[in-house]
Design an enzyme around this catalytic site. Sequence first.
Site, mmCIF file in Angstrom:
data_model
loop_
_atom_site.group_PDB
_atom_site.id
_atom_site.type_symbol
_atom_site.label_atom_id
_atom_site.label_comp_id
_atom_site.label_asym_id
_atom_site.label_seq_id
_atom_site.Cartn_x
_atom_site.Cartn_y
_atom_site.Cartn_z
ATOM 1 N NE ARG A 1 -15.206 -14.486 35.959
ATOM 2 C CZ ARG A 1 -15.705 -14.131 34.785
ATOM 3 N NH1 ARG A 1 -16.100 -12.871 34.587
ATOM 4 N NH2 ARG A 1 -15.819 -14.997 33.802
ATOM 5 C CE LYS B 1 -11.767 -15.532 35.203
ATOM 6 N NZ LYS B 1 -11.625 -17.005 35.059
ATOM 7 C CG HIS C 1 -16.586 -18.366 41.994
ATOM 8 N ND1 HIS C 1 -16.251 -17.167 41.383
ATOM 9 C CD2 HIS C 1 -16.641 -19.278 40.988
ATOM 10 C CE1 HIS C 1 -16.105 -17.354 40.090
ATOM 11 N NE2 HIS C 1 -16.334 -18.618 39.820
ATOM 12 N NE ARG D 1 -18.804 -16.432 37.703
ATOM 13 C CZ ARG D 1 -19.039 -15.669 36.631
ATOM 14 N NH1 ARG D 1 -19.796 -14.595 36.739
ATOM 15 N NH2 ARG D 1 -18.531 -15.992 35.454
ATOM 16 C CG HIS E 1 -19.027 -18.735 31.559
ATOM 17 N ND1 HIS E 1 -19.936 -19.651 32.037
ATOM 18 C CD2 HIS E 1 -18.277 -18.360 32.631
ATOM 19 C CE1 HIS E 1 -19.745 -19.816 33.341
ATOM 20 N NE2 HIS E 1 -18.756 -19.041 33.717
#
Length: 298
Positions: free
Chosen positions: A148, A172, A244, A247, A270
Site C-alpha cells: 500500500r 493497517k 494502488h 498492488r 488481507h
Amino acid sequence: MNWKTYIKSYQSYLKIERGLSKNTIENYSFDVERLCFFLEENQIVISPIKISEETLQQFIYSVSKEVNARSQSRIISGLKSFFSYMIFEDYRADNPLELIEAPRIGRKLPDTLSVQEIDQLIAAIDLSSPEGERNRAILETLYGCGLRVSELVSLKISDLYFKEGFIKITGKGNKQRFVPIGKVTQKYIEIYKDSIRLNLHIQKGHEDTVFLNRRGRQLTRAMIFTIIKELAFKINLNKAISPHTFRHSFATHLLENGADLRSIQLMLGHESITTTEIYVHLDRRHLTQIMNTFHPRK
C-alpha cells in the site's frame, strides 16, 4: 457532552482499542462530522445520545442526492461504527442505524497494468536526475512487494532484511507482516540508498526512513501519486492509475502465474481471504486455463 467531545473520545477509542491508522480514523470521523454539519445546517439541536432513526434517515436521504451509492454505503457504515461505540461506552442502549440498509453495490474490480505497461512506466523515468533512481526504486518496490502507498512511505531501513529475502511491513491497524522481496527490487533500493540517499541532508526523525524527498524528509502519499501520474502522462497511458494499481497488478500477475490465493493473501496483508478473492475475477482466461489443466473432464 457535545458532538465534538464524543467524536474526540471516539477517535481515541479507534486509535487505542482498535489500533486503526490515522487515515482510517480521519475517514471514520469525517462521516460523523458530516452528520453534524447537516444538523447545524437544518438547525436540528440534538445530542448523539438522543438522535433518532428518523433524523438519520433524513440525513442519509440528503446525502444520497450528493454522492454515489458506494460513498453512501461507506457513510452509513461509518455512522454505524460510531453508534456501536456509543453502545460500547454505555452512552446509548441501541444503534439508530440498525434497521437502515446501505444501498446494494456491485464489487468494483480494480484496474491493473500489464507487465509491458509497468516496464514502460519504469523506462520513462529520467535517471539523470537525483530523484530518478529513487522513483525507479519506488515503482519497483510497489510492484515487486505489493505494498500500500502508506506502507511504502513509512518503510524503514531497519525493516529491510535483504539477506533473508524479506522486508517487514507495518500495515493497517499497525499489524506487521513479512513480505518476500526479489533480487531485482533489492538491487534498485540498494542503488538508491548508496548513490542518492547517502548524499541527502537527512532531517532529524527521518534517519531510518527509506524513501526521502530532496529536503531529507519522508515522502508524502500525494507525492507518490504525482510521480505515477506524470509517468503515465509521459507514455500516453490511457488508464486512471494510482500507487494502488501496482498492488493490484502484483496480486493479479502472481495469480496468473500459478500462485495460490492464501499466499497472496499473506503477502498483501488481507485479513480475510474474501478480499483477496476479487483477483480471481480479473482474468477469465486464467480461470479457463485452470479448468482445462486440472478438471478430469477437460
